[in-house]
Motif scaffolding. Structure first.
Motif, short mmCIF file in Angstrom:
data_model
loop_
_atom_site.label_atom_id
_atom_site.label_comp_id
_atom_site.label_asym_id
_atom_site.label_seq_id
_atom_site.Cartn_x
_atom_site.Cartn_y
_atom_site.Cartn_z
N ILE A 211 0.81 -1.22 0.00
CA ILE A 211 0.00 0.00 0.00
C ILE A 211 0.84 1.27 0.00
O ILE A 211 0.57 2.22 -0.74
CB ILE A 211 -0.95 0.02 1.22
CG1 ILE A 211 -1.89 -1.20 1.19
CG2 ILE A 211 -1.74 1.31 1.26
CD1 ILE A 211 -2.76 -1.27 -0.03
N ASN A 212 1.90 1.30 0.81
CA ASN A 212 2.67 2.54 0.92
C ASN A 212 3.55 2.83 -0.28
O ASN A 212 4.23 3.86 -0.32
CB ASN A 212 3.51 2.55 2.22
CG ASN A 212 4.54 1.44 2.23
OD1 ASN A 212 4.47 0.49 1.45
ND2 ASN A 212 5.52 1.54 3.13
N LYS A 219 -3.36 4.95 -3.73
CA LYS A 219 -3.21 4.95 -2.28
C LYS A 219 -4.48 5.50 -1.62
O LYS A 219 -4.91 5.01 -0.57
CB LYS A 219 -1.99 5.79 -1.89
CG LYS A 219 -1.52 5.58 -0.46
CD LYS A 219 -0.27 6.42 -0.18
CE LYS A 219 0.91 5.92 -0.98
NZ LYS A 219 2.16 6.66 -0.65
N ALA A 222 -7.12 2.79 -1.60
CA ALA A 222 -6.87 1.83 -0.53
C ALA A 222 -7.28 2.40 0.83
O ALA A 222 -7.84 1.69 1.68
CB ALA A 222 -5.40 1.44 -0.52
N GLN A 223 -7.01 3.69 1.03
CA GLN A 223 -7.38 4.32 2.29
C GLN A 223 -8.89 4.44 2.43
O GLN A 223 -9.47 4.14 3.49
CB GLN A 223 -6.75 5.71 2.38
CG GLN A 223 -6.97 6.42 3.71
CD GLN A 223 -6.32 5.69 4.88
OE1 GLN A 223 -5.31 5.00 4.70
NE2 GLN A 223 -6.89 5.84 6.07
N LYS A 226 -10.24 1.02 3.27
CA LYS A 226 -9.98 0.63 4.66
C LYS A 226 -10.97 1.31 5.61
O LYS A 226 -11.46 0.70 6.56
CB LYS A 226 -8.55 1.01 5.03
CG LYS A 226 -8.17 0.65 6.45
CD LYS A 226 -6.72 1.04 6.73
CE LYS A 226 -6.32 0.70 8.15
NZ LYS A 226 -4.90 1.10 8.43
N ASN A 259 -6.35 -3.36 -2.75
CA ASN A 259 -5.56 -3.32 -1.52
C ASN A 259 -5.07 -4.74 -1.22
O ASN A 259 -5.42 -5.69 -1.93
CB ASN A 259 -6.35 -2.74 -0.33
CG ASN A 259 -7.55 -3.57 0.08
OD1 ASN A 259 -7.70 -4.74 -0.30
ND2 ASN A 259 -8.43 -2.98 0.87
N GLU A 260 -4.26 -4.88 -0.19
CA GLU A 260 -3.66 -6.18 0.12
C GLU A 260 -4.71 -7.21 0.52
O GLU A 260 -4.64 -8.38 0.13
CB GLU A 260 -2.62 -6.02 1.22
CG GLU A 260 -2.05 -7.32 1.77
CD GLU A 260 -1.43 -8.20 0.70
OE1 GLU A 260 -1.39 -9.43 0.90
OE2 GLU A 260 -1.00 -7.68 -0.35
#
Length: 328
Positions: A211-212, A219, A222-223, A226, A259-260
């Motif tokens: 992600i980073n 990004k 993904a945020q 989450k 995302n992961e």
């Protein structure tokens, strides 16, 4: 098996770096005694990236041929066709393969596979004459594929284009929603087709996500995912309103974003489909790339790990060729 041991030789540098935390990377000491941040993983990757590009120099090509192709080559003298179908990450692996297999491909006489949707290469892998074709495609392409009817044995190499089918809303439209929505069914149908044709195959699982290391737009996706953000949900409602009911949009929106966690969800679906299939060999790209953020500049592609992935592919391909030869 010999090829499994070669992995240790091929990726010694990879293991050293991948097992090194930021605390173990030397910190420069400036004048005046001030402390500085450790050399970042991305800087480490950039310093090594040239080494993992066969096209960058002939010496690089010779190195990878010596470390990957020659020691793992089958002992049989035969001719094989390889048909490869996959997404953008798999394309990188097949391009690497062609660069060390085929000198005319490496030198630029043939199309460079890094950004091409189709390419091919030919070369000798020990006593085996290989003819490989790659097509940028989803697993659906296998359902309509037919092997060439010339008596030459063939194998299929493919992946599910897993990271490509996850969405990056609200910044990019979800182009491959239907593939994601019925992913297990698409994969199961492709595997069934290969079983019916009695064509051996090698499947590369969906890789990992760091992600980073993602670009800023990804990004943010993904945020948002989450946090189960309303911003992302509204974008999904607009994009999927003609495809899903309101209740189902929530699930798709947060389980289909890049995302992961969702990459791992696809990986587990793949393992479920292939669990009891002996015709399809598996290369576990997810485990190879998991938590290896030092090896990626964009969060989804891991160039320094490509030799390790190719080592596993060659090991499976050698098993396929030896089994075919022994059967006759």
């Amino acid at each position: 098996m010999l090829v499994r041991h070669i992995t240790i030789i091929v990726v010694t540098a990879i293991f050293i770096l991948s097992n090194a935390s930021e605390d173990r990377i030397p910190k420069p000491t400036p004048k005046g005694g001030d402390t500085t941040e450790a050399l970042s993983e991305i800087e480490t990757f950039q310093k090594l990236e040239f080494f993992y590009k066969p096209r960058a120099s002939l010496s690089n090509t010779h190195f990878w041929r010596q470390r990957l192709l020659y020691p793992a080559a089958p002992y049989r003298s035969t001719k094989w066709r390889l048909f490869s179908f996959g997404g953008s990450q798999f394309r990188r692996t097949m391009s690497f393969f062609c660069n060390i297999l085929d000198e005319s491909f490496r030198s630029g006489t043939k199309s460079n596979g890094k950004n091409s949707n189709r390419f091919s290469c030919n070369g000798n892998w020990g006593a085996v004459e290989l003819h490989m074709k790659f097509v940028l495609a989803s697993v659906d392409a296998i359902k309509t594929w037919k092997p060439e009817n010339d008596g030459t044995p063939a194998a299929v190499l493919f992946d599910g284009a897993g990271l490509d089918i996850l969405h990056a809303l609200p910044h990019r439209k979800w182009r491959y929603f239907s593939l994601w929505n019925d992913y297990k069914d698409h994969l199961r149908e492709a595997v069934t087709k290969l079983d019916h044709l009695n064509v051996p195959a090698i499947f590369l699982t969906t890789g990992s996500v760091c992600i980073n290391r993602l670009p800023e737009d990804l990004k943010w996706t993904a945020q948002y995912c989450k946090e189960r953000s309303q911003t992302l949900l509204k974008a999904c409602e607009v994009d999927l309103k003609h495809k899903l009911t309101r209740l189902r949009i929530d699930n798709a929106c947060f389980e289909g974003c890049l995302n992961e966690e969702n990459a791992e969800r696809l990986f587990k679906q793949e393992l479920s489909v292939l669990a009891f299939n002996s015709n399809v060999h598996k290369v576990n790209v997810h485990t190879i790339s998991k938590q290896q953020c030092w090896a990626t500049a964009d969060g989804i592609s891991f160039p320094p790990l490509v030799p390790m992935v190719l080592t596993e592919i060659l090991g499976s391909l050698k098993d396929i060729i030896e089994s075919w030869y022994n059967a006759f």
